[in-house]
Motif scaffolding. Structure first.
Motif, short mmCIF file in Angstrom:
data_model
loop_
_atom_site.label_atom_id
_atom_site.label_comp_id
_atom_site.label_asym_id
_atom_site.label_seq_id
_atom_site.Cartn_x
_atom_site.Cartn_y
_atom_site.Cartn_z
N VAL A 88 34.65 -102.04 -5.49
CA VAL A 88 36.38 -102.42 -5.43
C VAL A 88 36.32 -103.15 -4.01
CG1 VAL A 88 38.47 -101.26 -5.31
CG2 VAL A 88 37.07 -100.50 -6.99
N ASN A 89 36.74 -104.48 -4.05
CA ASN A 89 36.55 -105.38 -2.99
C ASN A 89 37.81 -106.04 -2.75
OD1 ASN A 89 33.98 -104.44 -1.95
ND2 ASN A 89 33.11 -105.83 -3.73
N GLU A 114 42.56 -100.29 -0.75
CA GLU A 114 43.05 -99.00 -0.25
C GLU A 114 43.04 -97.80 -1.45
OE1 GLU A 114 47.56 -98.74 -0.17
OE2 GLU A 114 47.17 -100.93 0.03
N TYR A 115 42.76 -98.22 -2.67
CA TYR A 115 42.66 -97.36 -3.73
C TYR A 115 41.27 -97.16 -4.20
CZ TYR A 115 47.43 -98.75 -4.08
OH TYR A 115 48.84 -98.91 -3.91
N VAL A 168 40.13 -94.47 -6.88
CA VAL A 168 39.93 -94.64 -8.38
C VAL A 168 38.48 -94.35 -8.50
CG1 VAL A 168 39.35 -96.80 -9.34
CG2 VAL A 168 41.55 -96.66 -8.37
N SER A 169 37.48 -94.51 -7.55
CA SER A 169 36.09 -94.29 -7.78
C SER A 169 35.93 -92.77 -8.11
CB SER A 169 35.09 -94.61 -6.60
OG SER A 169 35.49 -93.90 -5.58
#
Length: 185
Positions: free
Chosen positions: A112-113, A119-120, A124-125
């Protein structure tokens, strides 16, 4: 372009991962132990139990690593033979659930980049890792392999151990992790 740099996990995130891993392990253990077969399950499970405990001769050298673990466990003086050997599958499946969470949450976090979604990334991970682990935990084939003596639970655990070793090698660049991966494979 693929970057060779990984985002560092904060100490807080490492604690959260540890707590979630332990929680998933406890839930998986509770689910699998509450439905564990305490008898010799008919079919392939019974055949492997007879062969690797020495009751029947082993005519073909199938699954040598798993067979060695099962043979060792069959000689332990705890509980009944059936319960002892079926319990091995519980251990293998619980390890698989925990490793799946760790692998998925790490890979999602690293990928997620986009600036509007960074910021999430942590939440999310974590959610994606938990969803993947819980989905696998309650999947019927995994549950069946976890509650009776089956080689599939061991193979699944080995696959996740190997994936985890590759991820750790990519992050840390420790050659011994790659050597261990090659030895297991």
């Amino acid at each position: 372009m693929i970057s060779s740099e990984f985002k560092e996990l904060s100490p807080r995130r490492k604690k959260i991962d540890l707590l979630i891993s332990l929680s998933l392990g406890v839930v998986a253990s509770a689910v699998y132990l509450s439905t564990l077969a305490n008898y010799v399950f008919p079919g392939v499970s019974a055949k492997y139990m007879a062969v690797f405990s020495g009751i029947e001769p082993n005519l073909l050298p199938v699954y040598p690593l798993w067979g060695a673990v099962v043979s060792f466990a069959s000689k332990l003086p705890l509980f009944s033979l059936a319960l002892r050997l079926n319990f091995l599958s519980v251990i293998f499946s619980v390890v698989s659930v925990v490793l799946l969470y760790r692998i998925v949450s790490f890979l999602v976090y690293q990928n997620v980049n986009e600036e509007y979604s960074v910021e999430y990334a942590e939440k999310v991970s974590i959610y994606s890792g938990v969803v993947a682990a819980v989905a696998m935990l309650f999947a019927v084939p995994v549950w069946q392999a976890a509650t009776q003596l089956r080689v599939e639970s061991f193979n699944l655990m080995l696959a996740f151990i190997m994936a985890f070793l590759l991820v750790q090698f990519a992050v840390r660049r420790w050659v011994w992790l790659l050597a261990l991966f090659g030895f297991i494979g």
